[in-house]
Enzyme design. Structure first.
Site, short mmCIF file in Angstrom:
data_model
loop_
_atom_site.label_atom_id
_atom_site.label_comp_id
_atom_site.label_asym_id
_atom_site.label_seq_id
_atom_site.Cartn_x
_atom_site.Cartn_y
_atom_site.Cartn_z
N ARG A 84 0.83 -1.21 0.00
CA ARG A 84 0.00 0.00 0.00
C ARG A 84 0.87 1.26 0.00
NH1 ARG A 84 -4.05 -1.05 4.85
NH2 ARG A 84 -4.68 1.11 4.40
N GLN A 142 -10.63 9.12 8.04
CA GLN A 142 -10.32 7.73 8.37
C GLN A 142 -9.11 7.27 7.55
OE1 GLN A 142 -14.21 5.29 8.46
NE2 GLN A 142 -14.77 7.19 7.42
N ASN A 143 -8.70 8.10 6.60
CA ASN A 143 -7.64 7.71 5.68
C ASN A 143 -6.27 7.82 6.34
OD1 ASN A 143 -9.76 7.43 3.97
ND2 ASN A 143 -9.33 9.29 2.81
N VAL A 144 -5.42 6.91 5.96
CA VAL A 144 -4.05 6.87 6.49
C VAL A 144 -3.04 7.23 5.40
CG1 VAL A 144 -4.64 5.15 8.25
CG2 VAL A 144 -3.90 4.38 5.97
N HIS A 162 -7.42 7.18 12.21
CA HIS A 162 -6.90 5.81 12.08
C HIS A 162 -5.39 5.78 11.82
CE1 HIS A 162 -11.24 4.46 10.99
NE2 HIS A 162 -11.10 4.74 12.25
N CYS A 206 14.04 -5.14 16.15
CA CYS A 206 15.15 -4.67 17.00
C CYS A 206 16.20 -5.77 17.08
CB CYS A 206 14.63 -4.36 18.40
SG CYS A 206 15.95 -3.99 19.57
N SER A 264 -18.05 4.30 3.41
CA SER A 264 -19.17 3.35 3.45
C SER A 264 -19.90 3.44 4.78
CB SER A 264 -18.63 1.93 3.24
OG SER A 264 -17.65 1.64 4.24
N PRO A 296 -20.86 8.00 -4.66
CA PRO A 296 -21.54 7.48 -5.86
C PRO A 296 -22.42 6.28 -5.55
CG PRO A 296 -19.22 6.87 -5.89
CD PRO A 296 -19.41 7.77 -4.70
C1 BV8 Z 1 -12.28 -0.03 18.45
C2 BV8 Z 1 -6.45 1.73 9.56
C3 BV8 Z 1 -12.29 -0.51 20.78
C4 BV8 Z 1 -5.78 0.46 9.22
C5 BV8 Z 1 -8.82 1.21 9.88
C6 BV8 Z 1 -19.79 -0.53 16.79
C7 BV8 Z 1 -20.55 -1.26 15.93
C8 BV8 Z 1 -19.94 -2.29 15.16
C9 BV8 Z 1 -18.57 -2.57 15.24
C10 BV8 Z 1 -17.82 -1.83 16.11
C11 BV8 Z 1 -18.43 -0.83 16.87
N1 BV8 Z 1 -17.46 -0.27 17.62
C12 BV8 Z 1 -16.26 -0.88 17.35
C13 BV8 Z 1 -16.46 -1.84 16.43
C14 BV8 Z 1 -15.43 -2.71 15.88
C15 BV8 Z 1 -14.65 -2.08 14.71
C16 BV8 Z 1 -15.57 -1.84 13.55
O1 BV8 Z 1 -16.05 -0.76 13.32
N2 BV8 Z 1 -15.77 -2.93 12.78
C17 BV8 Z 1 -16.60 -2.81 11.55
C18 BV8 Z 1 -15.86 -3.44 10.38
C19 BV8 Z 1 -17.90 -3.48 11.76
N3 BV8 Z 1 -14.00 -0.84 15.11
C20 BV8 Z 1 -12.75 -0.94 15.66
O2 BV8 Z 1 -12.17 -1.99 15.84
C21 BV8 Z 1 -12.10 0.37 16.07
N4 BV8 Z 1 -11.51 0.23 17.38
O3 BV8 Z 1 -13.48 -0.08 18.41
O4 BV8 Z 1 -11.54 -0.20 19.58
C22 BV8 Z 1 -11.40 -0.18 21.86
C23 BV8 Z 1 -11.71 0.92 22.63
C24 BV8 Z 1 -10.89 1.22 23.71
C25 BV8 Z 1 -9.77 0.42 23.97
C26 BV8 Z 1 -9.45 -0.65 23.15
C27 BV8 Z 1 -10.26 -0.94 22.06
C28 BV8 Z 1 -10.91 0.70 15.13
C29 BV8 Z 1 -11.39 0.92 13.75
C30 BV8 Z 1 -10.21 1.40 12.86
C31 BV8 Z 1 -9.62 0.28 12.03
N5 BV8 Z 1 -8.60 0.79 11.12
N6 BV8 Z 1 -7.83 1.73 9.08
C32 BV8 Z 1 -5.47 0.34 7.75
O5 BV8 Z 1 -5.75 1.27 6.99
O6 BV8 Z 1 -4.92 -0.70 7.39
S1 BV8 Z 1 -10.44 1.16 9.30
C33 BV8 Z 1 -10.31 1.34 7.57
O7 BV8 Z 1 -11.49 0.79 7.08
C34 BV8 Z 1 -10.27 2.75 7.04
O8 BV8 Z 1 -9.50 3.60 7.84
C35 BV8 Z 1 -11.75 3.12 7.06
O9 BV8 Z 1 -12.13 3.54 8.32
C36 BV8 Z 1 -12.42 1.80 6.83
C37 BV8 Z 1 -12.80 1.67 5.41
O10 BV8 Z 1 -13.97 2.36 5.27
P1 BV8 Z 1 -14.08 3.48 4.12
O11 BV8 Z 1 -12.98 4.47 4.27
O12 BV8 Z 1 -15.46 3.92 4.18
O13 BV8 Z 1 -13.75 2.67 2.78
P2 BV8 Z 1 -14.61 1.53 2.06
O14 BV8 Z 1 -13.67 0.85 1.17
O15 BV8 Z 1 -15.38 0.74 3.05
O16 BV8 Z 1 -15.71 2.37 1.21
C38 BV8 Z 1 -15.30 3.28 0.25
C39 BV8 Z 1 -16.50 4.20 0.00
O17 BV8 Z 1 -16.12 5.18 -0.95
C40 BV8 Z 1 -17.70 3.44 -0.59
O18 BV8 Z 1 -18.87 3.89 0.06
C41 BV8 Z 1 -17.70 3.87 -2.05
O19 BV8 Z 1 -19.01 3.92 -2.59
C42 BV8 Z 1 -17.11 5.26 -1.97
N7 BV8 Z 1 -16.45 5.75 -3.18
C43 BV8 Z 1 -15.79 5.03 -4.12
N8 BV8 Z 1 -15.29 5.89 -5.07
C44 BV8 Z 1 -15.62 7.16 -4.68
C45 BV8 Z 1 -16.35 7.07 -3.47
N9 BV8 Z 1 -16.82 8.16 -2.83
C46 BV8 Z 1 -16.57 9.39 -3.41
N10 BV8 Z 1 -15.85 9.53 -4.56
C47 BV8 Z 1 -15.38 8.45 -5.22
N11 BV8 Z 1 -14.71 8.61 -6.36
#
Ligand code: BV8
Length: 246
Positions: A74, A106-108, A124, A153, A195, A220
């Protein structure tokens, strides 16, 4: 006038009248820069994994090389991309109206910052920031890590990991609290290119709506947050953000 044109007009008026705007972005805003969205980043060697399977501490401890190589892959992809018109429109609005727009991402990938956006709240983490997997000992020096996948290390074997927030890990407290304050205080929340599946980030849109803000989505495709929005603008961020913020 088309439905989208009407809605665009309405959203432009809300933004023009807003004393404070909060913006939440996701992988979609970088798509038109050639960066695959999170779910699309699973190509080649990683095609048969769910992101939640790779982006966790457990996955890294189970197979450090596979997860490290995915992040290296990446990072390489990001080397030859540039911010697009969507990133630039946000940065330009911030320059024209200092203090009026809080950008939460949310982007890195660092593309908002490369477009000139300041004070970006990175929920994130940062793909290009390395850190130690376990608490660093006296022997652990990132600038002197022994080469390998991942680097480690030479003294104690501690592994280098990417400075991103993995699933199951807490978000950076200061960034999350500032994002929650912005969501609470904003008159308009713009949700672009996400999303809306990942929490607590997606929760910011619900928070803004509950606090009385107008919520506007730019995407979109359908998202998990469409029901929370007052307006859903079906289009890409590189096209619609300049029209909304220009
Ligand atoms: C935590 C870094 C607790 C890493 C990422 C509540 C409900 C359900 C689940 C949970 C909840 N609370 C917590 C959870 C669990 C979990 C979670 O949410 N799971 C999901 C999958 C159900 N959350 C966590 O684990 C979080 N931590 O809760 O910790 C805790 C608290 C205290 C102490 C200890 C622990 C941590 C979440 C962060 C994870 N890291 N990224 C890496 O990059 O490798 S998340 C990563 O995925 C991204 O950062 C981003 O957030 C996510 C992806 O989502 P999107 O960015 O939306 O991308 P996606 O591909 O899904 O969609 C793209 C969109 O763009 C689409 O809609 C598409 O239509 C659109 N699109 C496409 N082209 C275009 C466009 N839009 C505009 N223009 C275009 N041209």
């Amino acid at each position: 006038m088309s439905h989208l044109a009407n809605d665009l007009d309405m959203a432009r008026r809300w933004l023009a009248d807003a004393a404070h705007v909060a913006v939440l972005t996701g992988a979609g805003v970088s798509a038109e820069s050639g960066v695959p969205t999170f779910r699309d980043a699973l190509t080649g060697l990683w095609a048969h994994f769910r992101p939640e399977e790779l982006a966790t501490e457990d996955a890294f401890r189970r197979d450090p090389a596979r997860v490290w190589d995915w992040y290296q892959h990446r990072r390489r992809m990001l080397r030859d991309v540039l911010p697009n018109a969507g990133h630039r429109a946000l940065a330009a609005f911030q320059q024209r109206h200092p203090g009026r727009l809080t950008l939460v991402t949310q982007n890195v990938d660092g593309l908002h910052q490369r477009a000139g956006s300041e004070g970006v709240l990175c929920l994130h983490g940062d793909l290009f920031a390395d850190r130690w997997l376990d608490a660093a000992r006296a022997c652990c020096r990132l600038d002197a890590a022994a080469a390998g996948s991942p680097p480690h290390c030479g003294g104690c074997g501690n592994l280098v990991r990417p400075g991103v927030v993995w699933f199951g890990e807490a978000l950076p407290v200061a960034a999350l609290e500032a994002a929650e304050r912005a969501a609470h205080a904003c008159d308009v929340m713009l949700v672009a290119g996400t999303s809306g599946q990942v929490y607590p980030a997606a929760g910011l849109a619900h928070l803004a709506r509950r606090a009385g803000a107008q919520v506007v989505i730019v995407n979109p495709g359908p998202t998990e947050l469409d029901d929370t929005a007052h307006l859903v603008l079906a289009g890409t961020s590189a096209r619609l953000l300049p029209e909304l913020l220009g």
